[in-house]
Design a protein around this motif. Structure first.
Motif, PDB file in Angstrom:
ATOM      1  N   GLY A 101       0.816  -1.207   0.000  1.00 40.87           N
ATOM      2  CA  GLY A 101       0.000   0.000   0.000  1.00 40.87           C
ATOM      3  C   GLY A 101       0.850   1.258   0.000  1.00 40.87           C
ATOM      4  N   PRO A 102       0.247   2.394   0.346  1.00 47.00           N
ATOM      5  CA  PRO A 102       0.946   3.674   0.254  1.00 47.00           C
ATOM      6  C   PRO A 102       2.005   3.908   1.331  1.00 47.00           C
ATOM      7  CG  PRO A 102      -1.233   3.992   1.171  1.00 47.00           C
ATOM      8  CD  PRO A 102      -1.145   2.556   0.738  1.00 47.00           C
ATOM      9  N   GLY A 103       1.995   3.121   2.376  1.00 43.75           N
ATOM     10  CA  GLY A 103       2.933   3.375   3.464  1.00 43.75           C
ATOM     11  C   GLY A 103       2.468   4.556   4.304  1.00 43.75           C
ATOM     12  N   MET A 104       3.345   5.051   5.159  1.00 41.39           N
ATOM     13  CA  MET A 104       3.007   6.153   6.064  1.00 41.39           C
ATOM     14  C   MET A 104       4.135   7.157   6.109  1.00 41.39           C
ATOM     15  SD  MET A 104       1.505   4.301   9.416  1.00 41.39           S
ATOM     16  CE  MET A 104       0.075   3.264   9.371  1.00 41.39           C
ATOM     17  N   SER A 105       3.778   8.379   6.454  1.00 41.08           N
ATOM     18  CA  SER A 105       4.803   9.399   6.669  1.00 41.08           C
ATOM     19  C   SER A 105       5.500   9.108   7.997  1.00 41.08           C
ATOM     20  CB  SER A 105       4.159  10.782   6.726  1.00 41.08           C
ATOM     21  OG  SER A 105       3.391  10.916   7.914  1.00 41.08           O
ATOM     22  N   ALA A 106       6.632   9.753   8.228  1.00 38.98           N
ATOM     23  CA  ALA A 106       7.360   9.565   9.494  1.00 38.98           C
ATOM     24  C   ALA A 106       6.491   9.966  10.678  1.00 38.98           C
ATOM     25  CB  ALA A 106       8.661  10.363   9.477  1.00 38.98           C
ATOM     26  N   ASP A 107       5.719  11.032  10.534  1.00 34.66           N
ATOM     27  CA  ASP A 107       4.828  11.483  11.601  1.00 34.66           C
ATOM     28  C   ASP A 107       3.754  10.431  11.890  1.00 34.66           C
ATOM     29  OD1 ASP A 107       3.733  13.484  13.463  1.00 34.66           O
ATOM     30  OD2 ASP A 107       2.086  13.623  12.011  1.00 34.66           O
ATOM     31  N   GLU A 108       3.185   9.863  10.821  1.00 32.71           N
ATOM     32  CA  GLU A 108       2.165   8.826  10.998  1.00 32.71           C
ATOM     33  C   GLU A 108       2.764   7.581  11.637  1.00 32.71           C
ATOM     34  OE1 GLU A 108      -1.053   9.423   7.477  1.00 32.71           O
ATOM     35  OE2 GLU A 108       0.932   8.704   6.874  1.00 32.71           O
ATOM     36  N   LEU A 109       3.945   7.212  11.213  1.00 28.10           N
ATOM     37  CA  LEU A 109       4.602   6.028  11.757  1.00 28.10           C
ATOM     38  C   LEU A 109       4.798   6.166  13.266  1.00 28.10           C
ATOM     39  CD1 LEU A 109       5.650   3.322  10.755  1.00 28.10           C
ATOM     40  CD2 LEU A 109       7.872   4.380  10.415  1.00 28.10           C
ATOM     41  N   ALA A 110       5.089   7.377  13.735  1.00 23.61           N
ATOM     42  CA  ALA A 110       5.270   7.619  15.169  1.00 23.61           C
ATOM     43  C   ALA A 110       3.959   7.451  15.941  1.00 23.61           C
ATOM     44  CB  ALA A 110       5.833   9.019  15.390  1.00 23.61           C
ATOM     45  N   ARG A 111       2.834   7.539  15.253  1.00 22.80           N
ATOM     46  CA  ARG A 111       1.519   7.429  15.914  1.00 22.80           C
ATOM     47  C   ARG A 111       0.886   6.048  15.797  1.00 22.80           C
ATOM     48  NH1 ARG A 111      -1.411  13.031  14.136  1.00 22.80           N
ATOM     49  NH2 ARG A 111       0.081  14.408  15.143  1.00 22.80           N
ATOM     50  N   VAL A 112       1.489   5.159  15.049  1.00 21.11           N
ATOM     51  CA  VAL A 112       0.917   3.830  14.850  1.00 21.11           C
ATOM     52  C   VAL A 112       0.664   3.170  16.209  1.00 21.11           C
ATOM     53  CG1 VAL A 112       1.471   1.476  14.077  1.00 21.11           C
ATOM     54  CG2 VAL A 112       1.850   3.395  12.565  1.00 21.11           C
ATOM     55  N   GLY A 143       4.025 -10.475  26.069  1.00 16.59           N
ATOM     56  CA  GLY A 143       5.455 -10.279  26.303  1.00 16.59           C
ATOM     57  C   GLY A 143       6.271 -10.252  25.024  1.00 16.59           C
ATOM     58  N   TRP A 144       5.607 -10.060  23.894  1.00 17.23           N
ATOM     59  CA  TRP A 144       6.275  -9.996  22.605  1.00 17.23           C
ATOM     60  C   TRP A 144       6.491  -8.533  22.228  1.00 17.23           C
ATOM     61  CZ3 TRP A 144       1.835 -13.441  20.423  1.00 17.23           C
ATOM     62  CH2 TRP A 144       1.950 -14.725  20.941  1.00 17.23           C
ATOM     63  N   THR A 145       7.050  -8.291  21.053  1.00 19.57           N
ATOM     64  CA  THR A 145       7.217  -6.917  20.573  1.00 19.57           C
ATOM     65  C   THR A 145       6.589  -6.784  19.190  1.00 19.57           C
ATOM     66  OG1 THR A 145       9.390  -7.400  19.599  1.00 19.57           O
ATOM     67  CG2 THR A 145       9.365  -6.537  21.855  1.00 19.57           C
ATOM     68  N   LEU A 146       6.162  -5.565  18.863  1.00 21.60           N
ATOM     69  CA  LEU A 146       5.595  -5.250  17.554  1.00 21.60           C
ATOM     70  C   LEU A 146       6.351  -4.055  17.005  1.00 21.60           C
ATOM     71  CD1 LEU A 146       3.391  -5.616  15.350  1.00 21.60           C
ATOM     72  CD2 LEU A 146       1.943  -4.075  16.699  1.00 21.60           C
ATOM     73  N   HIS A 147       6.856  -4.204  15.784  1.00 18.56           N
ATOM     74  CA  HIS A 147       7.605  -3.132  15.138  1.00 18.56           C
ATOM     75  C   HIS A 147       6.947  -2.831  13.796  1.00 18.56           C
ATOM     76  CE1 HIS A 147      10.994  -0.698  13.853  1.00 18.56           C
ATOM     77  NE2 HIS A 147      11.014  -1.385  12.729  1.00 18.56           N
ATOM     78  N   ALA A 148       6.837  -1.545  13.475  1.00 16.68           N
ATOM     79  CA  ALA A 148       6.279  -1.119  12.182  1.00 16.68           C
ATOM     80  C   ALA A 148       7.361  -0.412  11.389  1.00 16.68           C
ATOM     81  CB  ALA A 148       5.099  -0.174  12.405  1.00 16.68           C
ATOM     82  N   ALA A 149       7.461  -0.731  10.105  1.00 11.90           N
ATOM     83  CA  ALA A 149       8.446  -0.087   9.229  1.00 11.90           C
ATOM     84  C   ALA A 149       7.764   0.338   7.937  1.00 11.90           C
ATOM     85  CB  ALA A 149       9.597  -1.040   8.921  1.00 11.90           C
ATOM     86  N   ASN A 150       8.108   1.518   7.473  1.00 14.86           N
ATOM     87  CA  ASN A 150       7.597   2.044   6.217  1.00 14.86           C
ATOM     88  C   ASN A 150       8.522   1.582   5.093  1.00 14.86           C
ATOM     89  OD1 ASN A 150       6.392   3.474   4.219  1.00 14.86           O
ATOM     90  ND2 ASN A 150       6.702   5.473   5.151  1.00 14.86           N
ATOM     91  N   LEU A 151       7.961   0.882   4.119  1.00 14.68           N
ATOM     92  CA  LEU A 151       8.774   0.378   3.007  1.00 14.68           C
ATOM     93  C   LEU A 151       8.632   1.236   1.759  1.00 14.68           C
ATOM     94  CD1 LEU A 151       8.029  -3.420   3.434  1.00 14.68           C
ATOM     95  CD2 LEU A 151       9.923  -2.089   4.371  1.00 14.68           C
ATOM     96  N   ARG A 152       7.617   2.031   1.682  1.00 16.10           N
ATOM     97  CA  ARG A 152       7.352   2.948   0.553  1.00 16.10           C
ATOM     98  C   ARG A 152       7.692   2.344  -0.793  1.00 16.10           C
ATOM     99  NH1 ARG A 152       4.745   7.789   1.509  1.00 16.10           N
ATOM    100  NH2 ARG A 152       5.110   8.482   3.594  1.00 16.10           N
ATOM    101  N   PRO A 153       6.910   1.595  -1.455  1.00 21.00           N
ATOM    102  CA  PRO A 153       5.529   1.427  -1.063  1.00 21.00           C
ATOM    103  C   PRO A 153       5.381   0.309  -0.031  1.00 21.00           C
ATOM    104  CG  PRO A 153       5.889   0.312  -3.135  1.00 21.00           C
ATOM    105  CD  PRO A 153       7.179   0.979  -2.759  1.00 21.00           C
TER     106      PRO A 153
END
Length: 166
Positions: A101-112, A143-153
């Motif tokens: 998909g379109p991915g997210m801006s850096a600001d949006e990524l900080a709010r995920v 007790g796990w972790t979740l990480h989000a990364a923007n790949l653009r797209p």
């Protein structure tokens, strides 16, 4: 977002400490989640590919684990373009969900993961903005972790099964 809303949602997930945790077959859970979202993927003309590197289980609350899988998959399907592809990879180290998909801006990524927040691509939808917040809370309770990364797209969400030191 006010702290009261976050605190209330977190209290709701505190109830999970009373639930039964058991060994959950990750492959079976993935197949069930993909099957349940098949019509959603068809409506969006999105292909969902599942790659499982090994058969394995995870100690989890079965229903919460299904909610986690469906939240990540539904989000990826929702924001993939028509005729796009969502790839889910499961291994003994973790789970990843990638869309194109379109991915997210850096600001949006900080709010995920904030409760009731939607990125620019989701503003036109009637969605509540809770899917990734639910996923984050569920991951944290396990007790796990979740990480989000923007790949653009696209976006990549990675769940690491590794338990955090406490």
């Amino acid at each position: 977002m006010d702290r009261k809303t976050d605190a209330g949602a977190e209290r709701a997930f505190d109830a999970m400490r009373f639930y039964l945790f058991e060994q959950v077959d990750v492959g079976d859970a993935l197949r069930a989640a993909v099957s349940q979202l098949h019509a959603h993927a068809q409506r969006h003309a999105v292909e969902v590919e599942v790659i499982q590197t090994a058969d394995f289980t995870r100690h989890a609350h079965r229903s919460a684990f299904m909610v986690l899988l469906k939240a990540l998959l539904e989000n990826a399907i929702q924001f993939s373009p028509r005729h796009g592809k969502v790839t889910v990879t499961a291994s003994p180290q973790g789970l990843s969900v990638r869309d194109n998909g379109p991915g997210m801006s850096a600001d949006e990524l900080a709010r995920v993961g904030r409760w009731f927040w939607r990125g620019a691509a989701g503003q036109a939808s009637f969605r509540a903005g809770i899917g990734l917040a639910v996923a984050g809370a569920t991951v944290a309770r396990h007790g796990w972790t979740l990480h989000a990364a923007n790949l653009r797209p696209g976006m990549l969400f990675v769940v690491s099964w590794r338990r955090l030191s406490r």
